[in-house]
Design an enzyme around this catalytic site. Sequence first.
Site, short mmCIF file in Angstrom:
data_model
loop_
_atom_site.label_atom_id
_atom_site.label_comp_id
_atom_site.label_asym_id
_atom_site.label_seq_id
_atom_site.Cartn_x
_atom_site.Cartn_y
_atom_site.Cartn_z
N GLY A 155 63.66 26.81 63.32
CA GLY A 155 63.35 27.67 62.19
C GLY A 155 64.05 29.01 62.35
N SER A 176 63.49 18.68 66.34
CA SER A 176 62.13 18.69 65.83
C SER A 176 62.02 17.47 64.92
CB SER A 176 61.78 19.98 65.08
OG SER A 176 62.54 20.10 63.90
N SER A 237 55.61 30.69 71.51
CA SER A 237 55.17 30.21 70.20
C SER A 237 53.64 30.09 70.15
CB SER A 237 55.83 28.86 69.89
OG SER A 237 55.48 28.40 68.62
N ARG A 238 53.11 28.95 70.58
CA ARG A 238 51.67 28.74 70.63
C ARG A 238 51.34 27.90 71.85
NH1 ARG A 238 51.90 32.30 67.73
NH2 ARG A 238 50.97 32.64 65.66
N GLU A 267 42.75 33.91 75.17
CA GLU A 267 43.31 35.25 75.36
C GLU A 267 42.23 36.30 75.10
OE1 GLU A 267 46.81 35.65 72.94
OE2 GLU A 267 47.78 33.91 73.82
N HIS A 286 50.92 38.00 75.61
CA HIS A 286 51.12 37.76 74.17
C HIS A 286 51.69 39.01 73.48
CE1 HIS A 286 49.66 35.08 70.61
NE2 HIS A 286 50.88 35.56 70.42
N ILE A 287 52.84 39.45 73.97
CA ILE A 287 53.47 40.64 73.42
C ILE A 287 54.74 40.32 72.63
CG2 ILE A 287 52.53 42.19 75.18
CD1 ILE A 287 55.28 42.06 76.58
N GLY A 288 54.93 39.04 72.31
CA GLY A 288 56.14 38.65 71.60
C GLY A 288 56.34 39.41 70.31
#
Length: 323
Positions: A155, A176, A237-238, A267, A286-288
């Site tokens: 994506g 994908s 991502s996740r 988290e 989780h600072i993306g």
Amino acid sequence: MKLNCAILDDYQHVAEQMADWSVIESQVNIHSYHEYFEDRNELIEAIQDYEILVIMRERTKFPEDVLRKLPNLKLLITTGMRNASIDLKAAEKLGITVCGTRGKGAAPTELTWALIHGLSRHLIQENEAFRNGGAWQSTIGVGLQDKTLGLLGLGKIGQQMALIGQAMGMHILAWSEHLTPERAEAVGVQLATSKEQLLAESDFLSIHLVLSDRTRRMIGAQEFALMKPSAYLINTSRAGIVDQTAMIEALQQGIIAGAGLDVFDTEPLADDHILRKLPNVLGTPHIGYVSDDNYKCFYEDAVEDIQGYLNNDIQRQLIYVRK
């Protein structure tokens, strides 16, 4: 009478500085919460009198049983245009308007590359030795040129990853479930014939998929067994796309060389969690998406969403899609 708005999970104490909230201060009282509510009952007690909530990504979950205990809630704003932790069906049923915000796509791409570089050049270990008087040059880095960057998902972020990887002289392989040869070719990427080929050939496997029933635990023990023992997994991502138990076993047993992780099942991650201790994990909390330009976009749009609600001109509404 003024409405009351709570900004949740403002860990860095910056939400009210990132946008001009004064444009709504005549109609809305703003209060920021800086700590995560681990206890659901404490969360409900704290926010049950608010008509408006502004939440940060999936930091705090809003399933139906929580939404039902917030009778005053009229407007729920999430940063980003997608939030799997909000029960949109329940919100619609309860008459709660849910809106999103735009975001800057570069921030997660930048962090993903920071993790790749940090792992490949052993930056944490070398920096600690540098600061603490340790060995001068104790590791040998992994060069990126001519290595294969595997992209699970192509994506917007995946395409940015591909362009940077090409500039590094890497071979880019992507897969994908619905990726077509035409889409891959358009960005100069080779389409893997299967997920198995992607896993087997990647030196760095980077995940860029949306979490769904189809992608949940897409990478498990069988998939790790296909990867090179010298390969690195990168997940900004996740967490749910990867079976966390299988990943930990793969890291402990040397099935893969290491992992760069920015997302976790729970988290904040518990202080004693094994992922905080494994030497072959480079982890970030989780600072993306946590960058100055992204935060300004998030909170400026949140203010616009509130203005739109007050003026009966709803902005960026998230709608439950019936299956």
